[in-house]
Design an enzyme around this catalytic site. Structure first.
Site, PDB file in Angstrom:
ATOM      1  N   HIS A  55       0.850  -1.187   0.000  1.00 51.69           N
ATOM      2  CA  HIS A  55       0.000   0.000   0.000  1.00 51.69           C
ATOM      3  C   HIS A  55       0.886   1.238   0.000  1.00 51.69           C
ATOM      4  O   HIS A  55       2.114   1.138   0.039  1.00 51.69           O
ATOM      5  CB  HIS A  55      -0.985  -0.013   1.171  1.00 51.69           C
ATOM      6  CG  HIS A  55      -0.369   0.054   2.531  1.00 51.69           C
ATOM      7  ND1 HIS A  55       0.389  -0.964   3.066  1.00 51.69           N
ATOM      8  CD2 HIS A  55      -0.413   1.030   3.486  1.00 51.69           C
ATOM      9  CE1 HIS A  55       0.783  -0.621   4.290  1.00 51.69           C
ATOM     10  NE2 HIS A  55       0.322   0.582   4.555  1.00 51.69           N
ATOM     11  N   HIS A  57       1.377   3.980   2.063  1.00 49.71           N
ATOM     12  CA  HIS A  57       1.869   4.760   3.195  1.00 49.71           C
ATOM     13  C   HIS A  57       3.396   4.882   3.159  1.00 49.71           C
ATOM     14  O   HIS A  57       4.107   3.938   2.795  1.00 49.71           O
ATOM     15  CB  HIS A  57       1.403   4.142   4.509  1.00 49.71           C
ATOM     16  CG  HIS A  57      -0.056   4.366   4.762  1.00 49.71           C
ATOM     17  ND1 HIS A  57      -0.794   3.594   5.640  1.00 49.71           N
ATOM     18  CD2 HIS A  57      -0.931   5.274   4.242  1.00 49.71           C
ATOM     19  CE1 HIS A  57      -2.051   4.025   5.649  1.00 49.71           C
ATOM     20  NE2 HIS A  57      -2.147   5.039   4.816  1.00 49.71           N
ATOM     21  N   ASP A  59       5.764   4.868   5.314  1.00 53.04           N
ATOM     22  CA  ASP A  59       6.632   3.949   6.052  1.00 53.04           C
ATOM     23  C   ASP A  59       6.750   2.597   5.352  1.00 53.04           C
ATOM     24  O   ASP A  59       7.469   1.707   5.831  1.00 53.04           O
ATOM     25  CB  ASP A  59       6.154   3.781   7.499  1.00 53.04           C
ATOM     26  CG  ASP A  59       4.786   3.154   7.630  1.00 53.04           C
ATOM     27  OD1 ASP A  59       3.899   3.462   6.808  1.00 53.04           O
ATOM     28  OD2 ASP A  59       4.583   2.341   8.560  1.00 53.04           O
ATOM     29  N   HIS A  60       6.081   2.454   4.205  1.00 56.63           N
ATOM     30  CA  HIS A  60       6.195   1.250   3.386  1.00 56.63           C
ATOM     31  C   HIS A  60       6.826   1.537   2.026  1.00 56.63           C
ATOM     32  O   HIS A  60       7.235   0.598   1.332  1.00 56.63           O
ATOM     33  CB  HIS A  60       4.821   0.609   3.180  1.00 56.63           C
ATOM     34  CG  HIS A  60       4.213   0.113   4.447  1.00 56.63           C
ATOM     35  ND1 HIS A  60       4.077  -1.226   4.744  1.00 56.63           N
ATOM     36  CD2 HIS A  60       3.727   0.769   5.528  1.00 56.63           C
ATOM     37  CE1 HIS A  60       3.523  -1.365   5.937  1.00 56.63           C
ATOM     38  NE2 HIS A  60       3.302  -0.160   6.429  1.00 56.63           N
ATOM     39  N   HIS A 111      -7.481  -1.042   5.450  1.00 58.45           N
ATOM     40  CA  HIS A 111      -6.488  -0.107   5.989  1.00 58.45           C
ATOM     41  C   HIS A 111      -6.310   1.044   5.009  1.00 58.45           C
ATOM     42  O   HIS A 111      -6.314   2.218   5.387  1.00 58.45           O
ATOM     43  CB  HIS A 111      -5.179  -0.847   6.227  1.00 58.45           C
ATOM     44  CG  HIS A 111      -4.076  -0.004   6.777  1.00 58.45           C
ATOM     45  ND1 HIS A 111      -4.118   0.547   8.041  1.00 58.45           N
ATOM     46  CD2 HIS A 111      -2.881   0.384   6.241  1.00 58.45           C
ATOM     47  CE1 HIS A 111      -3.010   1.231   8.262  1.00 58.45           C
ATOM     48  NE2 HIS A 111      -2.242   1.151   7.177  1.00 58.45           N
ATOM     49  N   ASP A 136      -0.226  -3.971   6.327  1.00 62.36           N
ATOM     50  CA  ASP A 136      -0.895  -3.505   7.546  1.00 62.36           C
ATOM     51  C   ASP A 136      -2.342  -3.975   7.622  1.00 62.36           C
ATOM     52  O   ASP A 136      -3.167  -3.343   8.292  1.00 62.36           O
ATOM     53  CB  ASP A 136      -0.859  -1.976   7.600  1.00 62.36           C
ATOM     54  CG  ASP A 136       0.517  -1.435   7.924  1.00 62.36           C
ATOM     55  OD1 ASP A 136       1.451  -2.238   8.145  1.00 62.36           O
ATOM     56  OD2 ASP A 136       0.678  -0.196   7.941  1.00 62.36           O
ATOM     57  N   HIS A 174       4.647  -4.808  10.947  1.00 54.96           N
ATOM     58  CA  HIS A 174       4.956  -4.093  12.182  1.00 54.96           C
ATOM     59  C   HIS A 174       5.067  -5.065  13.357  1.00 54.96           C
ATOM     60  O   HIS A 174       4.359  -6.072  13.416  1.00 54.96           O
ATOM     61  CB  HIS A 174       3.870  -3.062  12.513  1.00 54.96           C
ATOM     62  CG  HIS A 174       3.842  -1.889  11.605  1.00 54.96           C
ATOM     63  ND1 HIS A 174       4.627  -0.778  11.782  1.00 54.96           N
ATOM     64  CD2 HIS A 174       3.117  -1.651  10.478  1.00 54.96           C
ATOM     65  CE1 HIS A 174       4.384   0.105  10.820  1.00 54.96           C
ATOM     66  NE2 HIS A 174       3.465  -0.413  10.012  1.00 54.96           N
TER      67      HIS A 174
END
Length: 264
Positions: A55, A57, A59-60, A111, A136, A174
């Site tokens: 996805h 985001h 942090d990915h 998400h 996530d 995570h």
């Protein structure tokens, strides 16, 4: 040739998953390029061929541009999300071959609106234990927050993942396990499998070891978001929110997720 599975810690609690056979490598959701570059430096002769994104985001995806620039790795990601270019777009039901491995793409919105997961049915690490890279969507003991999707979408997405073989190794993005298990025990305080797993995970984290990968079978036994239709979970939700009495599956799930959002 044996394939190795390595979780690379990033930021405070992310894992970037690295798969390699000693020559070819791929990574999943590299929010930061440096842990990947460090791993490549530790493993001489290894070339990064592929990057899989679940996805959009940051942090990915934050490390994608640097990794592409330094390695020329090809990138795949969900069709409906804004991602670093160039990227090959994927939809649910597609398959993708990266670093000699063939993954099935599973649509798991909730998400984010276009979130996907990658399923490797016969990995060389252990041909009898499939691999799932679920970003996530599914966490050990929990699930992702609903930033863009609906509770009904997330419930359906988790149903798709729960239907995979029980020995499927669940590679979440995570290290949220201990906090998730505290909530799970608030929902099902007498769940013996959950009590035992929490003790195991506390010991792992005390040694600075990851609690992941989990398995689908384990998550079915301990994860309240995969167990939201069971009487024990429904009763716990109704005790928190009496107006959910008689509610449908999606409404119960929504209240369970709201309870987790506010859980301390």
């Amino acid at each position: 040739m044996t394939t190795h599975l390595i979780p690379l810690p990033a930021f405070a609690d992310n894992y970037i998953w690295l798969l390699h056979d000693g020559q070819r490598a791929l990574v999943v959701d590299p929010g930061d390029a440096q842990p990947v570059l460090d791993a490549l430096a530790r493993l001489p002769g290894l070339h990064l061929e592929g990057i899989l994104l679940t996805h959009h985001h940051a942090d990915h995806t934050g490390g994608v541009a640097a990794l592409q620039a330094q390695t020329g790795a090809r990138v795949w990601g969900p069709a409906g999300e804004k991602l670093p270019e160039p990227v090959t777009r994927l939809n649910a039901g597609d398959s993708v071959e990266a670093a000699g491995l063939r993954f099935q793409v599973i649509g798991v919105p909730g998400h984010t609106a276009g979130h996907i997961a990658y399923y490797l049915e016969h990995p060389a690490t252990d041909p009898t234990a499939p691999l799932l890279f679920c970003g996530d969507t599914l966490f050990s003991g929990g699930c992702g927050r609903l930033f863009e999707g609906t509770p009904a979408q997330m419930l359906a997405s988790l149903d798709r993942l729960s239907a995979l073989p029980g020995n499927t190794r669940v590679c979440c993005a995570h290290e949220y396990t201990l906090s998730n298990l505290r909530f799970a025990l608030a929902v099902e305080p007498h769940n013996q499998a959950l009590i035992e797993h929490q003790a195991q995970c506390i010991a792992l984290r005390a040694r600075h070891e990851p609690t992941l990968p989990s398995t689908i079978a384990l998550e079915q036994a301990i994860n309240p978001f995969l167990r939201s239709r069971l009487p024990s979970v429904i009763e716990a939700v109704q005790a928190q929110a009496p107006d959910t009495s008689g509610a449908n599956d999606a409404a119960v799930f929504a209240q369970l997720r709201e309870w987790k959002n506010d859980f301390k």
